[in-house]
Write an enzyme that holds these catalytic residues in place. Sequence first.
Site, PDB file in Angstrom:
ATOM      1  N   ARG A 110       0.856  -1.196   0.000  1.00 20.94           N
ATOM      2  CA  ARG A 110       0.000   0.000   0.000  1.00 20.94           C
ATOM      3  C   ARG A 110       0.884   1.236   0.000  1.00 20.94           C
ATOM      4  NH1 ARG A 110      -4.921   1.342   4.199  1.00 20.94           N
ATOM      5  NH2 ARG A 110      -3.274   1.289   5.779  1.00 20.94           N
TER       6      ARG A 110
ATOM      7  N   ASP B  52      -4.161   2.844  14.051  1.00 17.38           N
ATOM      8  CA  ASP B  52      -3.316   3.473  13.044  1.00 17.38           C
ATOM      9  C   ASP B  52      -3.860   4.868  12.773  1.00 17.38           C
ATOM     10  OD1 ASP B  52      -5.506   3.201  11.362  1.00 17.38           O
ATOM     11  OD2 ASP B  52      -4.548   1.800   9.980  1.00 17.38           O
TER      12      ASP B  52
END
Length: 567
Positions: free
Chosen positions: A182, A468
């Site tokens: 990613r 996160d």
Amino acid sequence: MDLGTYGNPTPAEKKIDSYYDVPEGVDIRGRYDEEFAKILTKDALKFVADLQREFRNHIKYALECRREAKRRYDEGAVPGFDPATRHIREHEWVCAPVPPAVADRKVEITGPVDRKMIINALNSGAKAFMADFEDALSPSWENLMRGQVNLRDAVAGTISFHDKVRNRVYKLNDQTAKLFVRVRGWHLPEAHILIDGEPATGCLVDFGLYFYHNHSTFRRTQGAGFGPFFYLPKMEHSREAKIWNSVFEKAENVAGIERGSIRATVLIETLPAVFQMDEILYELKDHSAGLNCGRWDYIFSYVKTFRAHPDRLLPDRVQVGMTQHFMKSYSDLLIRTCHRRGVHAMGGMAAQIPIKDDPVANEAALELVRKDKLREVKAGHDGSWAAHPGLVPACMEVFDNNIGNAPNQIKTAKREDAANITEQDLLQIPIGGRSMEGLRLNTRVGIQYMAAWLSGTGSVPLYNLMEDAATAEISRVQNWQWLKYGAELNGDGVGVKVSKELFGRVVEEEMGRIEKEVGTERFNKGMYMEACKIFTRQCTSPTLDDFLTLEAYNYIVEHHPSESSKL
């Protein structure tokens, strides 16, 4: 003067520092390291610079379109399906067939590009590993470049890690998860690399360096002739997917590999993007590996999109789950859209982490994970995410029990019932209460995450969940929304309205609690005070900043040599 140097170093300086060999127009301001230099080769940097030069104006236009859409939403408009692209939504077409190497994606583990994490994730028993340069990573120069080194070694199969504390060496098993990477979102710059005097686009650096060094080995060893495989975050419109498609085509041409070799899964994690799912798949038709429900960022985006709509205040974040009507509608429509177009519909994150010292609490957490995964597989998802290797067996068991030997549900779970989902379904205001504990949890999590991020860690275990940037963003924008509109905290019977005075007291008390939890020594050595200032300023700002990390990024940029040392 050669743009790759800052002057003529003396012999003494040469011993201390060296400089990267760069193509014309490229200036690297990050620390020199011999390992990094093997990634930042002249040819690899030229490839990145060529991508930047060809696509930077398209990227700037796409970001300006985002700002224009935001202005419309601030004036009272709401996102919806675009009448101009109705023909794409209504016509029958399919994406390129799924590559055999990644037909089965029942459980994907995610995590930052840390060396030990990469080995553990690839060995976890998951079908795929999403190595993250985005929300699970603090994008310091060291983290980004070390991550590229680690991924190169992982693709080559040579990666190992010696844990000196445990005196244990970690190596890859014979069978490993398939690697997806990613990259960062379009909005994030890479301030350590200047191209023609401008900071590079972060995602083009991530993509370009990884692709350049690994495409050949990856296709031979992991992709069975396909790959590399990517995840693309934070998109809001199909025009952004069109840019990525052009980037992929250019990369394939440069590498001399077949069109459609590169495949990417797009995270549907912004509210505007849910109305663009068909269009996004259409733009990436030859390069698509499906869509993913990025549910934490999606909640963040809901608040951000409706920042000027006081009638759309969210309840406590713990109440905004997948059973809320607007969240269920989003998931169901994603599944129907992906399967109609012949690609994977990936589910969301199981953020729980094993609770080692409390078997009862651990089993309760695992049961929540199983329940969530059962909902996903029965809805028609082809796979799902886990944040910790300890969750992989439980997630895999649920998918195996319900899908069996089939690699996915693309052809069997058509979800035609979801064809009737309307704009109103996708925009419905979530129900639930707002509480003082919700305000406190947002504040405590947001500050602790930001402190870790500033210190170089982008994925943080807090209160038995892996946090996160996405969950920190929910904490921030929810606090901002409640403060902006004086939300009443009625969920726990307190009945007070959120004000700056109340918030100030909560911040002070939660900082005290954080110090008590982590210990005074760690608290004083950490970045908690700086994190508190940034988080508090963003929660109380008159206008909502787009991203928490954009301001915070300035705190972790380190240019080498420093301006004062240049000749």
